[in-house]
Design a protein around this motif. Structure first.
Motif, PDB file in Angstrom:
ATOM      1  N   LEU A 199       2.669  16.553 -14.323  1.00 60.14           N
ATOM      2  CA  LEU A 199       1.896  15.880 -13.267  1.00 60.14           C
ATOM      3  C   LEU A 199       2.268  16.497 -11.934  1.00 60.14           C
ATOM      4  O   LEU A 199       3.447  16.543 -11.559  1.00 60.14           O
ATOM      5  N   HIS A 200       1.268  16.977 -11.240  1.00 61.91           N
ATOM      6  CA  HIS A 200       1.460  17.409  -9.852  1.00 61.91           C
ATOM      7  C   HIS A 200       1.086  16.225  -8.961  1.00 61.91           C
ATOM      8  O   HIS A 200      -0.035  15.736  -9.004  1.00 61.91           O
ATOM      9  N   TYR A 201       2.030  15.778  -8.139  1.00 63.90           N
ATOM     10  CA  TYR A 201       1.849  14.551  -7.339  1.00 63.90           C
ATOM     11  C   TYR A 201       2.047  14.859  -5.869  1.00 63.90           C
ATOM     12  O   TYR A 201       3.037  15.480  -5.473  1.00 63.90           O
ATOM     13  N   GLU A 202       1.067  14.408  -5.041  1.00 62.12           N
ATOM     14  CA  GLU A 202       1.144  14.619  -3.592  1.00 62.12           C
ATOM     15  C   GLU A 202       1.003  13.289  -2.856  1.00 62.12           C
ATOM     16  O   GLU A 202       0.301  12.381  -3.301  1.00 62.12           O
ATOM     17  N   VAL A 203       1.644  13.227  -1.678  1.00 64.28           N
ATOM     18  CA  VAL A 203       1.481  12.093  -0.756  1.00 64.28           C
ATOM     19  C   VAL A 203       1.002  12.638   0.575  1.00 64.28           C
ATOM     20  O   VAL A 203       1.590  13.572   1.133  1.00 64.28           O
ATOM     21  N   HIS A 204      -0.100  12.060   1.080  1.00 62.78           N
ATOM     22  CA  HIS A 204      -0.657  12.457   2.373  1.00 62.78           C
ATOM     23  C   HIS A 204      -0.545  11.275   3.342  1.00 62.78           C
ATOM     24  O   HIS A 204      -0.823  10.139   2.973  1.00 62.78           O
ATOM     25  N   MET A 255      -2.644   8.480   1.405  1.00 57.66           N
ATOM     26  CA  MET A 255      -3.463   8.901   0.277  1.00 57.66           C
ATOM     27  C   MET A 255      -2.553   9.609  -0.715  1.00 57.66           C
ATOM     28  O   MET A 255      -1.654  10.358  -0.317  1.00 57.66           O
ATOM     29  N   THR A 256      -2.754   9.382  -2.000  1.00 58.85           N
ATOM     30  CA  THR A 256      -1.973  10.064  -3.032  1.00 58.85           C
ATOM     31  C   THR A 256      -2.906  10.821  -3.969  1.00 58.85           C
ATOM     32  O   THR A 256      -4.052  10.415  -4.191  1.00 58.85           O
ATOM     33  N   LEU A 257      -2.380  11.936  -4.519  1.00 58.32           N
ATOM     34  CA  LEU A 257      -3.160  12.778  -5.422  1.00 58.32           C
ATOM     35  C   LEU A 257      -2.364  13.022  -6.694  1.00 58.32           C
ATOM     36  O   LEU A 257      -1.156  13.317  -6.640  1.00 58.32           O
ATOM     37  N   TYR A 258      -3.027  12.924  -7.848  1.00 62.35           N
ATOM     38  CA  TYR A 258      -2.420  13.090  -9.168  1.00 62.35           C
ATOM     39  C   TYR A 258      -3.242  14.151  -9.908  1.00 62.35           C
ATOM     40  O   TYR A 258      -4.429  13.939 -10.177  1.00 62.35           O
ATOM     41  N   ALA A 259      -2.616  15.296 -10.235  1.00 62.41           N
ATOM     42  CA  ALA A 259      -3.399  16.437 -10.757  1.00 62.41           C
ATOM     43  C   ALA A 259      -2.952  16.861 -12.166  1.00 62.41           C
ATOM     44  O   ALA A 259      -1.867  16.518 -12.625  1.00 62.41           O
ATOM     45  N   HIS A 260      -3.877  17.659 -12.805  1.00 64.78           N
ATOM     46  CA  HIS A 260      -3.688  18.260 -14.135  1.00 64.78           C
ATOM     47  C   HIS A 260      -3.698  17.228 -15.258  1.00 64.78           C
ATOM     48  O   HIS A 260      -3.044  17.422 -16.297  1.00 64.78           O
ATOM     49  N   LEU A 261      -4.420  16.128 -15.072  1.00 64.82           N
ATOM     50  CA  LEU A 261      -4.449  15.049 -16.070  1.00 64.82           C
ATOM     51  C   LEU A 261      -5.193  15.481 -17.337  1.00 64.82           C
ATOM     52  O   LEU A 261      -6.126  16.303 -17.288  1.00 64.82           O
ATOM     53  N   SER A 262      -4.777  14.899 -18.448  1.00 63.89           N
ATOM     54  CA  SER A 262      -5.503  15.130 -19.699  1.00 63.89           C
ATOM     55  C   SER A 262      -6.721  14.211 -19.781  1.00 63.89           C
ATOM     56  O   SER A 262      -7.763  14.603 -20.316  1.00 63.89           O
ATOM     57  N   LYS A 263      -6.619  12.993 -19.228  1.00 64.37           N
ATOM     58  CA  LYS A 263      -7.764  12.074 -19.177  1.00 64.37           C
ATOM     59  C   LYS A 263      -7.494  10.981 -18.151  1.00 64.37           C
ATOM     60  O   LYS A 263      -6.367  10.766 -17.709  1.00 64.37           O
ATOM     61  N   TYR A 264      -8.581  10.286 -17.788  1.00 57.46           N
ATOM     62  CA  TYR A 264      -8.516   9.223 -16.781  1.00 57.46           C
ATOM     63  C   TYR A 264      -8.522   7.848 -17.449  1.00 57.46           C
ATOM     64  O   TYR A 264      -9.012   7.686 -18.553  1.00 57.46           O
ATOM     65  N   LYS A 265      -8.026   6.874 -16.692  1.00 58.12           N
ATOM     66  CA  LYS A 265      -8.168   5.474 -17.095  1.00 58.12           C
ATOM     67  C   LYS A 265      -8.823   4.652 -15.985  1.00 58.12           C
ATOM     68  O   LYS A 265      -8.948   3.441 -16.099  1.00 58.12           O
ATOM     69  N   VAL A 266      -9.217   5.324 -14.902  1.00 61.17           N
ATOM     70  CA  VAL A 266      -9.879   4.654 -13.781  1.00 61.17           C
ATOM     71  C   VAL A 266     -11.094   5.473 -13.387  1.00 61.17           C
ATOM     72  O   VAL A 266     -11.277   6.606 -13.834  1.00 61.17           O
ATOM     73  N   ARG A 267     -11.919   4.901 -12.530  1.00 60.78           N
ATOM     74  CA  ARG A 267     -13.111   5.581 -12.033  1.00 60.78           C
ATOM     75  C   ARG A 267     -13.154   5.442 -10.508  1.00 60.78           C
ATOM     76  O   ARG A 267     -12.497   4.569  -9.931  1.00 60.78           O
ATOM     77  N   ALA A 269       0.811  -1.215   0.000  1.00 57.06           N
ATOM     78  CA  ALA A 269       0.000   0.000   0.000  1.00 57.06           C
ATOM     79  C   ALA A 269       0.847   1.270   0.000  1.00 57.06           C
ATOM     80  O   ALA A 269       0.424   2.304  -0.523  1.00 57.06           O
ATOM     81  N   ILE A 270       2.047   1.206   0.568  1.00 54.56           N
ATOM     82  CA  ILE A 270       2.883   2.412   0.652  1.00 54.56           C
ATOM     83  C   ILE A 270       3.206   2.918  -0.750  1.00 54.56           C
ATOM     84  O   ILE A 270       3.633   2.143  -1.622  1.00 54.56           O
ATOM     85  N   PRO A 271       3.014   4.202  -1.037  1.00 57.23           N
ATOM     86  CA  PRO A 271       3.334   4.765  -2.365  1.00 57.23           C
ATOM     87  C   PRO A 271       4.840   4.792  -2.590  1.00 57.23           C
ATOM     88  O   PRO A 271       5.529   5.737  -2.194  1.00 57.23           O
ATOM     89  N   ALA A 272       5.380   3.750  -3.227  1.00 58.73           N
ATOM     90  CA  ALA A 272       6.830   3.530  -3.219  1.00 58.73           C
ATOM     91  C   ALA A 272       7.513   3.692  -4.573  1.00 58.73           C
ATOM     92  O   ALA A 272       8.689   3.372  -4.690  1.00 58.73           O
ATOM     93  N   ILE A 273       6.801   4.163  -5.604  1.00 62.04           N
ATOM     94  CA  ILE A 273       7.438   4.352  -6.912  1.00 62.04           C
ATOM     95  C   ILE A 273       7.108   5.743  -7.442  1.00 62.04           C
ATOM     96  O   ILE A 273       6.208   6.422  -6.947  1.00 62.04           O
ATOM     97  N   GLN A 274       7.843   6.153  -8.483  1.00 65.16           N
ATOM     98  CA  GLN A 274       7.515   7.413  -9.152  1.00 65.16           C
ATOM     99  C   GLN A 274       6.235   7.235  -9.962  1.00 65.16           C
ATOM    100  O   GLN A 274       6.029   6.188 -10.568  1.00 65.16           O
TER     101      GLN A 274
END
Length: 325
Positions: free
Chosen positions: A284-289, A247-259, A170-175
Motif C-alpha cells: 500500500l502506498h499511502y499519502e497525507v495531504h 486528504m489521504t490517498l491509498y494506492a495500488h489496491l487489488s480491489k475497492y470496498k467503497v465508492r 477527521a485527522i488521519p491518525a492511524i496506520q
C-alpha cells in the motif's frame, strides 16, 4: 396674695409702694407662656424620639423597616457572591476554554460595559435611600448583561467543542494497515531510490508491504472523493477528503470496498492491498495531504501504535532505501 414691694424715696425720707405697670405685667405673662410652650415642645420632641410613647402601629413599622434593612443587606451579599462567581467563570472562559479552542478572549470593557442611553433609574430618584437603591440596581443590571454575554460565549464554546470533535475525528491518525498484517514498512517519506529507474527521487508517502488482499483502513472520518485508476502510476487508488484541509490517498489496491461519494469513519475497511499500477510488489502506498501539500504520514500515527512501535516505525521509515513504486 401678691407681694407688695417698696422703694425708699431719699428726697422725702420715706418708703413708697411700687405700683407695677400693666404693660410690664402683660410682657412678663407672655414671656412665661412662650417659655412654657418652648419647654413643652422640647419635651414632646424628646419623647417622640424615644420608645416611651410608641404606638403598636409605629412598633410594627419599625420592625418592618429593620427586616427590610436586613433583607437588603442579605440581597447585597448575594449579588456580591454572584458577581464573584461570574468573574471566575469569565476568567476560565478567557484563559482556559478560549485558549484551548484557539479563540480570541472577550475583553473586560465589552463584558462589563455600562448600559447607556436614557436615564434608566429616574423612577428611583427622590427617596431617602435613592443613591443606595440606584447603585444596587445598576450592579444587578451590569451582572445581567455580563451573564447574557457569558451565555453567548458558552454557546460559541459549545460550537467550537463540536467542531473540535469533528476535527479530531477527521485527522488521519492511524496506520492504514494493521501491524499484525505487515510484512515490513518498506519505504518512508522523502528521497528514495526508484525501483525501476534506480534514480533518487522524492517519495510522497509511505509504503506498507503486505500480502495481496490485506484490509486497508480509512485513517480518519471523511468522504471518498475517488475510487478509480485515474492517476497514472497509482493503479487502483482511493482518495478521501477529511475536511479541515486534510486528504489521504491509498494506492495500488487489488480491489475497492467503497465508492466515490461514500462517507467513511476512521477504521472502516475501504479496500485491499494489491500491486496495480506502477508497483514492484504487493503493498500500500499511502499519502497525507494538508492544504494541498504532501506531509509525512509518520507524524499522524498517534491513534493506533504505542510509543515503542512508533520509534521502531520511525527508524525504518527514515532509512533511505528503495521504494516499491
Amino acid at each position: 396674695m401678691a407681694k407688695v414691694k417698696y422703694y425708699y424715696d431719699s428726697e422725702k425720707l420715706a418708703f413708697k409702694r411700687i405700683i407695677p405697670k400693666k404693660r410690664k405685667k402683660l410682657g412678663m405673662a407672655l414671656l412665661f407662656l412662650l417659655s412654657a410652650a418652648l419647654f413643652g415642645f422640647l419635651c414632646f420632641f424628646i419623647l417622640a424620639n424615644t420608645s416611651f410613647f410608641e404606638t403598636p402601629k409605629s412598633k410594627l413599622q419599625a420592625r418592618e423597616l429593620e427586616t427590610m434593612k436586613l433583607n437588603y443587606k442579605l440581597l447585597t451579599n448575594k449579588v456580591q457572591l454572584m458577581d464573584e462567581a461570574l468573574t471566575a467563570i469569565e476568567d476560565r472562559d478567557n484563559n482556559l476554554y478560549r485558549v484551548y479552542f484557539n479563540s480570541s478572549p472577550i475583553n473586560e470593557e465589552e463584558r462589563r460595559a455600562g448600559l447607556g442611553g436614557v436615564n434608566r433609574y429616574k423612577d428611583l430618584e427622590g427617596f431617602n435611600n435613592s443613591d443606595l437603591i440606584i447603585n444596587s440596581s445598576k450592579k444587578v443590571d451590569e451582572i445581567m448583561k455580563a451573564l447574557a454575554i457569558q451565555s453567548n460565549s458558552l454557546d460559541d464554546i459549545t460550537k467550537l467543542a463540536k467542531q473540535k470533535e469533528k476535527l479530531l475525528a477527521a485527522i488521519p491518525a492511524i496506520q492504514p494497515v494493521k501491524n499484525e498484517d505487515l510484512r515490513q514498512m518498506a519505504s518512508g517519506f522523502g528521497y528514495r531510490s526508484d525501483p525501476f529507474t534506480k534514480i533518487r527521487k522524492f517519495h510522497k508517502g509511505m509504503d506498507f508491504s503486505a500480502k495481496t488482499g490485506t484490509p486497508i483502513y480509512a485513517t480518519g472520518d471523511g468522504i471518498v472523493r475517488k475510487a478509480d485508476a485515474s492517476l497514472s502510476g497509482y493503479g487502483n487508488h482511493i482518495e478521501i477528503t477529511h475536511g479541515y484541509g486534510y486528504m489521504t490517498l491509498y494506492a495500488h489496491l487489488s480491489k475497492y470496498k467503497v465508492r466515490a461519494g461514500q462517507r467513511v469513519k476512521r477504521g472502516d475497511i475501504i479496500g485491499y492491498v494489491g500491486s496495480t499500477g506502477r508497483s514492484e510488489a504487493p503493498h500500500l502506498h499511502y499519502e497525507v495531504h494538508k492544504n494541498g501539500e504532501v506531509v509525512n504520514p509518520l507524524n499522524f500515527y498517534y491513534g493506533s501504535i504505542s510509543a515503542k512501535e512508533y520509534v521502531l516505525l520511525a527508524k525504518l521509515a527514515n532509512q533511505e532505501n528503495q521504494s516499491l513504486d
